[in-house]
Design a protein around this motif. Structure first.
Motif, PDB file in Angstrom:
ATOM      1  N   PHE A   1       0.773  -1.421  -0.091  1.00 14.16           N
ATOM      2  CA  PHE A   1      -0.269   0.120   0.020  1.00 14.16           C
ATOM      3  C   PHE A   1       0.987   1.458  -0.001  1.00 14.16           C
ATOM      4  O   PHE A   1       0.726   2.384  -0.651  1.00 14.16           O
ATOM      5  CB  PHE A   1      -0.781   0.085   1.150  1.00 14.16           C
ATOM      6  N   ALA A   2       2.268   1.142   1.095  1.00 18.43           N
ATOM      7  CA  ALA A   2       2.742   2.421   0.631  1.00 18.43           C
ATOM      8  C   ALA A   2       3.405   2.667  -0.596  1.00 18.43           C
ATOM      9  O   ALA A   2       3.601   3.648  -1.349  1.00 18.43           O
ATOM     10  CB  ALA A   2       4.130   2.378   1.371  1.00 18.43           C
ATOM     11  N   GLN A   3       3.873   1.564  -1.078  1.00 21.33           N
ATOM     12  CA  GLN A   3       4.470   1.336  -2.974  1.00 21.33           C
ATOM     13  C   GLN A   3       3.317   2.003  -3.903  1.00 21.33           C
ATOM     14  O   GLN A   3       3.950   3.362  -4.653  1.00 21.33           O
ATOM     15  CB  GLN A   3       4.771  -0.207  -2.864  1.00 21.33           C
ATOM     16  N   GLY A   4       2.183   1.409  -3.251  1.00 26.82           N
ATOM     17  CA  GLY A   4       0.972   2.542  -4.257  1.00 26.82           C
ATOM     18  C   GLY A   4       0.350   3.347  -3.825  1.00 26.82           C
ATOM     19  O   GLY A   4      -0.269   4.499  -4.459  1.00 26.82           O
ATOM     20  N   ALA A   5       0.515   4.360  -3.009  1.00 29.17           N
ATOM     21  CA  ALA A   5       0.482   5.263  -2.860  1.00 29.17           C
ATOM     22  C   ALA A   5       0.297   6.938  -3.128  1.00 29.17           C
ATOM     23  O   ALA A   5       1.403   6.544  -3.886  1.00 29.17           O
ATOM     24  CB  ALA A   5       1.116   5.922  -1.388  1.00 29.17           C
ATOM     25  N   GLY A   6      -0.629   7.783  -3.258  1.00 25.91           N
ATOM     26  CA  GLY A   6      -1.037   8.547  -4.158  1.00 25.91           C
ATOM     27  C   GLY A   6      -0.894   7.834  -5.706  1.00 25.91           C
ATOM     28  O   GLY A   6      -1.837   8.770  -6.489  1.00 25.91           O
ATOM     29  N   HIS A   7      -1.363   7.131  -5.906  1.00 29.42           N
ATOM     30  CA  HIS A   7      -1.643   5.799  -7.839  1.00 29.42           C
ATOM     31  C   HIS A   7      -2.900   5.876  -7.764  1.00 29.42           C
ATOM     32  O   HIS A   7      -3.427   5.305  -6.599  1.00 29.42           O
ATOM     33  CB  HIS A   7      -0.629   5.300  -8.314  1.00 29.42           C
ATOM     34  N   ARG A   8      -3.304   6.475  -8.295  1.00 31.30           N
ATOM     35  CA  ARG A   8      -4.832   6.471  -8.616  1.00 31.30           C
ATOM     36  C   ARG A   8      -5.208   4.499  -8.888  1.00 31.30           C
ATOM     37  O   ARG A   8      -4.809   3.582  -9.456  1.00 31.30           O
ATOM     38  CB  ARG A   8      -5.779   6.745  -9.715  1.00 31.30           C
ATOM     39  N   GLY A   9      -6.397   4.364  -7.911  1.00 38.11           N
ATOM     40  CA  GLY A   9      -5.782   2.047  -8.483  1.00 38.11           C
ATOM     41  C   GLY A   9      -5.636   1.100  -7.581  1.00 38.11           C
ATOM     42  O   GLY A   9      -5.977   0.381  -8.062  1.00 38.11           O
ATOM     43  N   SER A  10      -4.505   2.016  -7.141  1.00 38.43           N
ATOM     44  CA  SER A  10      -3.952   0.780  -6.702  1.00 38.43           C
ATOM     45  C   SER A  10      -4.401   0.175  -5.197  1.00 38.43           C
ATOM     46  O   SER A  10      -4.239  -1.594  -5.359  1.00 38.43           O
ATOM     47  CB  SER A  10      -1.945   1.625  -5.735  1.00 38.43           C
ATOM     48  N   THR A  11      -4.942   0.935  -4.768  1.00 39.20           N
ATOM     49  CA  THR A  11      -5.616  -0.531  -3.391  1.00 39.20           C
ATOM     50  C   THR A  11      -6.859  -1.239  -4.483  1.00 39.20           C
ATOM     51  O   THR A  11      -6.989  -2.007  -3.840  1.00 39.20           O
ATOM     52  CB  THR A  11      -7.009   0.733  -2.739  1.00 39.20           C
TER      53      THR A  11
END
Length: 200
Positions: free
Chosen positions: A28-38
């Motif tokens: 989740f930290a790696q995808g933070a701030g990127h749309r759709g990462s969650t």
């Protein structure tokens, strides 16, 4: 529905998946701030855990898709992903391939990457689930499966919660690109060594 079996299922899930929260927080930290990462991380977690459940249920009914001797070699999957992540972290933003640039724009790991890590990390869980499922019967297995799948969502929420706490988020933003490869490599080596792969 028997509350006792729900409690047992919840306890079994928690004990066998406690390390997944750290891995999820890193994802989740790696995808933070990127749309759709969650969405991609949650999808990957469900795919990986569904594969674990499928193999465990099949084995409980006598089918063996995955020979017991093959389980330690699942460690090669997170090990390979860890080495790849370490290489990408070392290489930094310098000229990557089109595929790597697309992934960087998307942000965070893809569903398949999360699924592979989840499945490999849960390979030893299969050995715990099989005898429980074998004695639980079809009704009991259904309860275990439902509870497990609900708790996957709870685990995803917990991983995201930890990754978004200001102090943890700051630390993960600074060190996550180093921590994730280290954790994946450590998990891979642990699975290989504990399982006795290659005579280790």
């Amino acid at each position: 529905m028997n509350l006792g079996i729900i409690g047992q299922a919840a306890g079994l899930f928690a004990v066998t998946n406690v390390d997944d929260i750290l891995i999820l927080a890193l994802f989740f930290a790696q995808g933070a701030g990127h749309r759709g990462s969650t969405r991609r991380i949650v999808l990957g977690q469900y795919l990986g855990f569904a594969a674990i459940l499928t193999v465990a249920v099949a084995a409980a009914f006598g089918a063996t898709f995955l020979p017991e001797s093959a389980i330690p070699y699942l460690g090669l999957l997170p090990l390979a992903l860890g080495v790849k992540a370490a290489w990408q972290a070392w290489k930094g933003p310098r000229g990557g391939t089109d595929e790597e640039e697309a992934q960087a724009k998307e942000g965070g790991p893809g569903p398949l990457e999360v699924a592979v890590v989840t499945f490999a990390n849960g390979g030893d869980n299969i050995g715990v689930y099989v005898p429980v499922f074998a004695t639980a019967g079809v009704g009991g297995i259904s309860v275990y499966a439902v509870v497990f799948l609900v708790l996957v969502a709870v685990w995803c929420f917990a991983g995201r919660y930890f990754a978004t706490r200001p102090v943890i988020a700051k630390a993960l933003a600074r060190w996550g690109h180093i921590l994730l490869p280290l954790v994946l490599i450590a998990i891979g080596l642990l699975i290989l060594v504990e399982g006795g792969a290659f005579g280790l």
